[in-house]
Design an enzyme around this catalytic site. Structure first.
Site, PDB file in Angstrom:
ATOM      1  N   LYS A  53      19.711  85.801 111.239  1.00  0.00           N
ATOM      2  CA  LYS A  53      19.927  84.466 110.679  1.00  0.00           C
ATOM      3  C   LYS A  53      18.682  84.009 109.923  1.00  0.00           C
ATOM      4  O   LYS A  53      17.558  84.144 110.409  1.00  0.00           O
ATOM      5  CB  LYS A  53      20.265  83.491 111.811  1.00  0.00           C
ATOM      6  CG  LYS A  53      20.655  82.084 111.338  1.00  0.00           C
ATOM      7  CD  LYS A  53      21.073  81.225 112.525  1.00  0.00           C
ATOM      8  CE  LYS A  53      21.485  79.826 112.108  1.00  0.00           C
ATOM      9  NZ  LYS A  53      21.925  79.006 113.259  1.00  0.00           N
ATOM     10  N   SER A 122      26.142  76.627 112.799  1.00  0.00           N
ATOM     11  CA  SER A 122      25.349  76.913 111.606  1.00  0.00           C
ATOM     12  C   SER A 122      25.081  78.409 111.385  1.00  0.00           C
ATOM     13  O   SER A 122      24.580  78.797 110.320  1.00  0.00           O
ATOM     14  CB  SER A 122      23.999  76.183 111.700  1.00  0.00           C
ATOM     15  OG  SER A 122      23.221  76.664 112.791  1.00  0.00           O
ATOM     16  N   SER A 146      26.243  76.296 117.582  1.00  0.00           N
ATOM     17  CA  SER A 146      26.044  77.109 116.378  1.00  0.00           C
ATOM     18  C   SER A 146      26.125  78.611 116.592  1.00  0.00           C
ATOM     19  O   SER A 146      26.098  79.366 115.618  1.00  0.00           O
ATOM     20  CB  SER A 146      24.697  76.762 115.729  1.00  0.00           C
ATOM     21  OG  SER A 146      24.728  75.461 115.194  1.00  0.00           O
TER      22      SER A 146
END
Length: 316
Positions: A53, A122, A146
């Site tokens: 990420k 996210s 997330s």
């Protein structure tokens, strides 16, 4: 090579990645293949291609956090969890899209099963990259939902460990954030998590994730609490019907279910967390504002101001 072929075929629509280190990944994969051939792999995930990420620093790819203000940010160092993956022989192939600064403003990623739908956030890029078979595993992060939300939307197995169970390192983050893997199998999910924790441990002052090297055997629960929480009134009828079917299947398998109307303790819990969304958002907003101030405001001393410099965030 299969991952690269899948990326070439699917990335134009899925849009899960922000950077790819193709040459470095090939070199690392060749080194891993040589270790396996010699009978000396570094771990069970030696050679596994993974995505990271884009909130977490990587020494060979930029870390731009889904934010225009961070465009070109390239600290050229590894987050603690990324370092641990490299030590285990994993191949760091790509950076994955995050919502802006890990918040609620989405990136360009689409759902790998239907581009008209959201992948969740996210950790949208991590979940979608795994769901699209671009990589077998990717690292996500979570404050509210997330990791688990995009995992559910994109058909992943994912683990949100106890907070601080996997060392977060330098990450520009709120105090509530947690690292965790997305994967296409339970085995890959577990092996990735435990191999990271064995090498980088947990956050300072936190107990790191512990467990066996191999995936633990499944344990059937005797009973489960069914929570409605504050989002229940917002659900559509089809979702409630699907959830009811799932609950009936659990009961048919011999699992006892306890609902708020059936036990006073469950009702007390439901009331205690009824404002959880507002509390989470309030804390996160306050911490984000504080971190932004740390990154943008020089800190004066008694003798002279400290020169302004790029901020990669406090170690939290």
């Amino acid at each position: 090579e299969r991952c690269l072929e899948t990326i070439a075929a699917r990335e134009p629509i899925v849009k899960a990645l922000t950077a790819i280190n193709e040459s470095g990944a090939r070199a690392d994969a060749d080194a891993s293949a040589a270790r396996w051939k010699a009978g000396r792999p570094l771990s069970s995930i030696d050679g596994m291609p993974v995505g990271i990420k884009d909130l977490l620093e990587t020494r060979d790819m930029p870390t731009e956090m889904g934010c225009a203000a961070m465009k070109g940010n390239f600290p050229k160092r590894d987050n603690a969890a990324v370092w641990a993956l490299r030590q285990a022989g994993a191949v760091i192939l790509a950076k994955t899209v995050t919502a802006e600064l890990g918040g609620s403003h989405p990136g360009p990623t689409t759902n790998p099963f239907d581009p008209a739908r959201t992948p969740g956030g996210s950790s949208s890029g991590s979940a979608a990259a795994v769901g699209a078979n671009m990589v077998p595993m990717a690292i996500g992060t979570q404050v509210g939902g997330s990791i688990i939300r995009p995992a559910a939307y994109c058909g992943n197995f994912a683990l949100k460990p106890t907070q601080g169970g996997i060392n977060r390192g330098e990450r520009l983050a709120t105090s509530q954030s947690t690292h965790g893997p997305h994967a296409n199998s339970l085995e890959d999910m577990w092996h990735s998590a435990i191999e990271m924790a064995k090498r980088c441990g947990g956050d300072r002052g936190a107990l790191g994730l512990m467990g066996p090297d191999s995936l633990p055997a499944a344990i059937k629960p005797d009973r489960l609490i069914v929570l409605e929480t504050e989002g229940w009134p917002d659900l559509d009828a089809a979702t409630k019907t699907g959830f009811a079917q799932l609950l009936r299947a659990l009961e048919a398998a011999g699992v006892s279910l306890i609902r708020r109307a059936e036990h006073p303790f469950v009702e007390i819990l439901e009331r205690a967390i009824a404002s959880g969304r507002a509390v989470c958002n309030g804390i996160t907003s306050w911490r984000t504002a504080g971190t932004s101030a740390e990154c943008s405001t020089p800190r004066p001393t008694a003798s002279a101001p400290v020169p302004r410099r790029p901020c990669s965030g406090p170690s939290r």
